[in-house]
Design an enzyme around this catalytic site. Structure first.
Site, PDB file in Angstrom:
ATOM      1  N   SER A  15       9.468  -5.914  11.410  1.00 22.70           N
ATOM      2  CA  SER A  15       8.460  -6.881  10.973  1.00 22.70           C
ATOM      3  C   SER A  15       7.898  -6.467   9.618  1.00 22.70           C
ATOM      4  O   SER A  15       8.158  -5.366   9.127  1.00 22.70           O
ATOM      5  CB  SER A  15       7.311  -6.985  11.997  1.00 22.70           C
ATOM      6  OG  SER A  15       6.623  -5.747  12.098  1.00 22.70           O
ATOM      7  N   ILE A  17       6.683  -5.643   5.900  1.00 23.40           N
ATOM      8  CA  ILE A  17       7.333  -5.183   4.678  1.00 23.40           C
ATOM      9  C   ILE A  17       8.706  -4.604   4.988  1.00 23.40           C
ATOM     10  O   ILE A  17       9.663  -4.831   4.248  1.00 23.40           O
ATOM     11  CB  ILE A  17       6.441  -4.148   3.964  1.00 23.40           C
ATOM     12  CG1 ILE A  17       5.173  -4.830   3.435  1.00 23.40           C
ATOM     13  CG2 ILE A  17       7.194  -3.479   2.821  1.00 23.40           C
ATOM     14  CD1 ILE A  17       4.142  -3.873   2.860  1.00 23.40           C
ATOM     15  N   SER A 141      -0.617   2.678   1.169  1.00 24.05           N
ATOM     16  CA  SER A 141      -1.527   1.538   1.073  1.00 24.05           C
ATOM     17  C   SER A 141      -2.495   1.816  -0.064  1.00 24.05           C
ATOM     18  O   SER A 141      -2.700   2.982  -0.453  1.00 24.05           O
ATOM     19  CB  SER A 141      -2.305   1.376   2.382  1.00 24.05           C
ATOM     20  OG  SER A 141      -3.375   0.451   2.232  1.00 24.05           O
ATOM     21  N   TYR A 154      -7.195   4.699   9.559  1.00 26.99           N
ATOM     22  CA  TYR A 154      -6.025   4.199   8.828  1.00 26.99           C
ATOM     23  C   TYR A 154      -6.012   4.751   7.404  1.00 26.99           C
ATOM     24  O   TYR A 154      -4.985   5.253   6.925  1.00 26.99           O
ATOM     25  CB  TYR A 154      -6.055   2.670   8.807  1.00 26.99           C
ATOM     26  CG  TYR A 154      -4.928   2.027   8.036  1.00 26.99           C
ATOM     27  CD1 TYR A 154      -3.625   2.088   8.512  1.00 26.99           C
ATOM     28  CD2 TYR A 154      -5.174   1.348   6.843  1.00 26.99           C
ATOM     29  CE1 TYR A 154      -2.581   1.492   7.804  1.00 26.99           C
ATOM     30  CE2 TYR A 154      -4.139   0.750   6.138  1.00 26.99           C
ATOM     31  CZ  TYR A 154      -2.853   0.827   6.619  1.00 26.99           C
ATOM     32  OH  TYR A 154      -1.820   0.246   5.923  1.00 26.99           O
ATOM     33  N   LYS A 158      -3.331   7.420   5.518  1.00 28.29           N
ATOM     34  CA  LYS A 158      -2.644   7.132   4.266  1.00 28.29           C
ATOM     35  C   LYS A 158      -3.008   8.155   3.189  1.00 28.29           C
ATOM     36  O   LYS A 158      -2.150   8.562   2.392  1.00 28.29           O
ATOM     37  CB  LYS A 158      -2.974   5.713   3.792  1.00 28.29           C
ATOM     38  CG  LYS A 158      -2.498   4.614   4.744  1.00 28.29           C
ATOM     39  CD  LYS A 158      -0.985   4.635   4.948  1.00 28.29           C
ATOM     40  CE  LYS A 158      -0.491   3.461   5.773  1.00 28.29           C
ATOM     41  NZ  LYS A 158       0.972   3.436   5.944  1.00 28.29           N
TER      42      LYS A 158
END
Length: 263
Positions: A15, A17, A141, A154, A158
């Site tokens: 799914s 990218i 990200s 999150y 990253k």
């Protein structure tokens, strides 16, 4: 880098990218290994690829199960007897306040996004070093460069990827390339699947995500970065300029992001 006939292993390929990259890289003539937890979705992605499907192989994996990744890596190498490039696109996002987020949920986000990526890299890197060639692409990200509301764990995962792979780049032969890609708002299901405070999925798409860059355009930008062997690239709309604002005007950036309605 010429993509044609390169063996490219994509995690998170079912799914978002990762899926968009699979289609574009297939069109460019790459040989693909597609991985994620969802075997059925991977076969759907394969069926939608337009070029020689004999050069596309499905290899399910679970980034959270780090103990299994050495064996999975060995299986990946056996498919084409090499892996030229690995794209770490697997991961999970978050939509919850830091103080309301169960610690187990935060740890799960770190385990999938950071430790799973690290474990897979440590499994594939010795093979690349023995062949004196290879390319590692990490889909990070923009919040790997700064923090925003509702994304504490999150963003931490990253940020950790940047620290690890920037350090790793200094330690390995420069013939092994490392590219860190920092997407902004890309129209995928990442917010639908984002974990909330108790670990359940959000099950809705944020407005910013819905109005974001199409995944196929993001994939094209990533492929350009890979071909140019860029070390770090920001992809998206005007939100990517927040990286510069944070760097040069951190006080102003802090005021803006505190007041912003972030979704």
């Amino acid at each position: 880098m010429d993509i044609r006939n390169k063996v490219i292993w994509i995690t998170g390929a079912s799914s978002g990218i990762g899926e968009a990259l699979a289609y574009k890289l297939n069109e460019l003539g790459a040989k693909l290994i597609l991985s994620s937890r969802n075997r059925e979705s991977l076969y759907v992605v394969k069926s939608k690829c337009k070029i020689n499907q004999l050069d596309i192989h499905i290899l399910p994996l679970d980034l959270e199960n780090t103990d299994s990744l050495k064996e999975v890596t060995a299986s990946a190498i056996k498919i084409f007897n090499r892996v030229d490039l690995i794209i770490h696109s697997g991961g999970v996002s978050q939509r919850s306040l830091a103080l309301e987020t169960d610690l187990n949920v935060a740890q799960r986000i770190m385990n999938i996004n950071f430790w799973g990526t690290v474990a897979l890299t440590q499994s594939i890197l010795p093979f690349m070093l023995s062949n004196n060639t290879g390319h590692i692409v990490v889909i990070s990200s923009l919040v790997g460069k700064f923090g925003t509301k509702f994304r504490s764990a999150y963003s931490a995962s990253k940020h950790a990827l940047h620290g690890y792979f920037d350090s790793l780049r200094t330690e390995i032969d420069p013939k092994i390339k490392i590219s860190i890609i920092c997407p902004g708002f890309i129209k995928t299901n990442v917010t639908i699947n984002a974990l909330t405070a108790d670990g359940t999925k959000q099950n809705s798409m944020d407005d910013a995500q819905a109005n974001g860059m199409p995944a196929e355009l993001c994939a094209l930008e990533i492929i350009k970065a890979i071909q140019a062997e860029k070390e770090e690239v920001y992809v998206g709309g005007k939100e990517k300029y927040a990286v510069l604002l944070k760097r040069f005007l951190p006080g102003l950036f802090s005021k803006i992001v505190r007041k912003a309605k972030v979704t």
